[in-house]
Write a protein that holds these residues in place. Structure first.
Motif, mmCIF file in Angstrom:
data_model
loop_
_atom_site.group_PDB
_atom_site.id
_atom_site.type_symbol
_atom_site.label_atom_id
_atom_site.label_comp_id
_atom_site.label_asym_id
_atom_site.label_seq_id
_atom_site.Cartn_x
_atom_site.Cartn_y
_atom_site.Cartn_z
ATOM 1 N N LEU A 99 0.829 -1.204 0.000
ATOM 2 C CA LEU A 99 0.000 0.000 0.000
ATOM 3 C C LEU A 99 0.868 1.260 0.000
ATOM 4 O O LEU A 99 0.588 2.228 -0.721
ATOM 5 N N ALA A 100 1.926 1.248 0.800
ATOM 6 C CA ALA A 100 2.820 2.402 0.850
ATOM 7 C C ALA A 100 3.508 2.625 -0.497
ATOM 8 O O ALA A 100 3.642 3.766 -0.957
ATOM 9 N N ALA A 101 3.949 1.540 -1.144
ATOM 10 C CA ALA A 101 4.614 1.670 -2.439
ATOM 11 C C ALA A 101 3.660 2.203 -3.503
ATOM 12 O O ALA A 101 4.049 3.016 -4.352
ATOM 13 N N LEU A 102 2.409 1.752 -3.469
ATOM 14 C CA LEU A 102 1.416 2.257 -4.426
ATOM 15 C C LEU A 102 1.186 3.749 -4.238
ATOM 16 O O LEU A 102 1.082 4.503 -5.216
ATOM 17 N N VAL A 103 1.094 4.190 -2.994
ATOM 18 C CA VAL A 103 0.897 5.617 -2.730
ATOM 19 C C VAL A 103 2.105 6.419 -3.195
ATOM 20 O O VAL A 103 1.972 7.485 -3.812
ATOM 21 N N MET A 104 3.312 5.913 -2.925
ATOM 22 C CA MET A 104 4.523 6.649 -3.253
ATOM 23 C C MET A 104 4.776 6.739 -4.755
ATOM 24 O O MET A 104 5.302 7.738 -5.243
ATOM 25 N N THR A 105 4.416 5.718 -5.508
ATOM 26 C CA THR A 105 4.719 5.698 -6.939
ATOM 27 C C THR A 105 3.531 6.049 -7.824
ATOM 28 O O THR A 105 3.713 6.562 -8.924
ATOM 29 N N ARG A 106 2.325 5.760 -7.369
ATOM 30 C CA ARG A 106 1.151 5.999 -8.204
ATOM 31 C C ARG A 106 0.195 7.024 -7.593
ATOM 32 O O ARG A 106 -0.839 7.311 -8.193
ATOM 33 N N GLY A 107 0.533 7.538 -6.429
ATOM 34 C CA GLY A 107 -0.371 8.483 -5.776
ATOM 35 C C GLY A 107 -0.216 9.915 -6.226
ATOM 36 O O GLY A 107 -0.959 10.798 -5.780
ATOM 37 N N GLY A 108 0.751 10.175 -7.111
ATOM 38 C CA GLY A 108 0.971 11.533 -7.566
ATOM 39 C C GLY A 108 1.726 12.341 -6.519
ATOM 40 O O GLY A 108 1.924 11.908 -5.388
ATOM 41 N N PRO A 109 2.150 13.537 -6.895
ATOM 42 C CA PRO A 109 2.876 14.379 -5.936
ATOM 43 C C PRO A 109 1.966 14.865 -4.809
ATOM 44 O O PRO A 109 0.804 15.193 -5.036
ATOM 45 N N PHE A 110 2.479 14.867 -3.602
ATOM 46 C CA PHE A 110 1.736 15.400 -2.457
ATOM 47 C C PHE A 110 2.729 15.941 -1.451
ATOM 48 O O PHE A 110 3.912 15.576 -1.445
ATOM 49 N N ARG A 111 2.252 16.833 -0.595
ATOM 50 C CA ARG A 111 3.119 17.468 0.381
ATOM 51 C C ARG A 111 3.642 16.410 1.376
ATOM 52 O O ARG A 111 2.882 15.624 1.913
ATOM 53 N N GLY A 112 4.934 16.430 1.592
ATOM 54 C CA GLY A 112 5.541 15.495 2.526
ATOM 55 C C GLY A 112 5.908 14.162 1.907
ATOM 56 O O GLY A 112 6.250 13.225 2.641
ATOM 57 N N ARG A 113 5.889 14.077 0.580
ATOM 58 C CA ARG A 113 6.193 12.802 -0.070
ATOM 59 C C ARG A 113 7.631 12.379 0.210
ATOM 60 O O ARG A 113 7.906 11.221 0.543
ATOM 61 N N GLY A 114 8.557 13.326 0.064
ATOM 62 C CA GLY A 114 9.956 13.008 0.313
ATOM 63 C C GLY A 114 10.211 12.618 1.758
ATOM 64 O O GLY A 114 10.953 11.675 2.040
ATOM 65 N N ALA A 115 9.564 13.352 2.676
ATOM 66 C CA ALA A 115 9.730 13.040 4.099
ATOM 67 C C ALA A 115 9.147 11.670 4.429
ATOM 68 O O ALA A 115 9.707 10.912 5.228
ATOM 69 N N SER A 116 8.015 11.343 3.790
ATOM 70 C CA SER A 116 7.393 10.036 4.035
ATOM 71 C C SER A 116 8.290 8.906 3.547
ATOM 72 O O SER A 116 8.446 7.885 4.225
ATOM 73 N N LEU A 117 8.891 9.095 2.381
ATOM 74 C CA LEU A 117 9.795 8.077 1.848
ATOM 75 C C LEU A 117 11.007 7.899 2.760
ATOM 76 O O LEU A 117 11.449 6.771 3.013
ATOM 77 N N ALA A 118 11.518 9.014 3.277
ATOM 78 C CA ALA A 118 12.668 8.937 4.188
ATOM 79 C C ALA A 118 12.289 8.218 5.479
ATOM 80 O O ALA A 118 13.079 7.416 6.008
ATOM 81 N N MET A 119 11.088 8.464 5.986
ATOM 82 C CA MET A 119 10.660 7.820 7.225
ATOM 83 C C MET A 119 10.479 6.323 7.039
ATOM 84 O O MET A 119 10.787 5.531 7.939
ATOM 85 N N ILE A 120 9.983 5.910 5.861
ATOM 86 C CA ILE A 120 9.815 4.477 5.596
ATOM 87 C C ILE A 120 11.173 3.789 5.498
ATOM 88 O O ILE A 120 11.355 2.665 5.977
ATOM 89 N N SER A 121 12.137 4.466 4.891
ATOM 90 C CA SER A 121 13.459 3.868 4.690
ATOM 91 C C SER A 121 14.359 3.987 5.910
ATOM 92 O O SER A 121 15.389 3.304 5.985
#
Length: 248
Positions: free
Chosen positions: A67-89
């Motif tokens: 679900l997280a990967a779908l949001v990150m790659t197919r959810g389009g740009p959104f505020r905090g996307r980079g921060a969310s990816l960093a938090m997951i990694s």
């Protein structure tokens, strides 16, 4: 490099077939230590606990990571996307002992005592990024032409995901699930911190055996754990090879 990496493992496997009671004194070939390990009720319970934890943690972590990967790659740009990816990694870069202490503090502070449930929650937490990486990589490498064709043919979002995206994404999901299962099955530090009475997994039990003195039985149990990991990796390779051959 190969000798440095695999020679200790080869020695461990070799001496697991030692018929004598001394670890590094070869007394002849025998399977008596494997028989003793299989007949040990404590080892059976620890192995069963490891399988339960790894299976449940892998299923939950893989679903959340997908679900997280779908949001990150197919959810389009959104505020905090980079921060969310960093938090997951981030858990991939945080020392495991830090994660273990943090989970222990959370469980102690909340008074949560679920036995194996505590171990499962902890394993899901650190397995998510391991499952997320291959799934996200697979999504980013996918050609969206088929998904666009499905939309052009009036396919709903759910139908497109179920019949187009999910089958193509499945090798990445399998890779993430296999990696999570092996990581969970072999984990020691976090499990050692959060496991309570009756929640001993196989790596923790092996550690308790070593504290009493290394015996060929420890070598046999360690070899079986290694065999399980190798079989999982081989199974993933066979499944993905057949799937890729079918798609070509």
């Amino acid at each position: 490099f190969m000798v440095f990496l695999y020679l200790p493992i080869a020695i461990l496997i070799l001496y697991s077939f030692n018929s004598g009671s001394l670890v590094m004194v070869w007394s002849g070939f025998g399977l008596n230590w494997y028989a003793k390990a299989f007949a040990n009720g404590d080892i059976q319970r620890a192995a069963f606990n490891s399988l339960i934890v790894a299976t449940v943690a892998t299923a939950l972590a893989t679903v959340i990571a997908t679900l997280a990967a779908l949001v990150m790659t197919r959810g389009g740009p959104f505020r905090g996307r980079g921060a969310s990816l960093a938090m997951i990694s981030l858990p991939l870069m945080v020392p495991e002992i830090v994660t273990a202490v943090a989970m222990l503090i959370v469980f102690a502070g909340t008074g949560l005592s679920l036995g194996l449930g505590n171990v499962i929650i902890a394993h899901v937490t650190f397995c998510i990024p391991f499952a997320f990486m291959p799934i996200r990589a697979r999504l980013e490498g996918m050609d969206t032409t088929l998904e666009q064709a499905s939309a052009d043919l009036y396919g709903s979002d759910w139908a497109t995901f179920r019949y187009v995206t999910l089958p193509i994404l499945m090798p990445g999901i399998l890779a993430g699930a296999m990696l999570s299962f092996v990581i969970s099955l072999d984990d020691f530090i976090i499990t050692m911190m959060v496991a309570g009475a009756g929640s001993t997994t196989l790596p923790v039990y092996i550690y308790s055996m070593i504290r009493q003195g290394v015996t060929p039985e420890v070598n046999a149990v360690s070899s079986l754990l290694l065999l399980a990991s190798v079989l999982l990796v081989t199974l993933y390779w066979l499944v993905t090879r057949e799937r890729e051959a079918g798609t070509t």
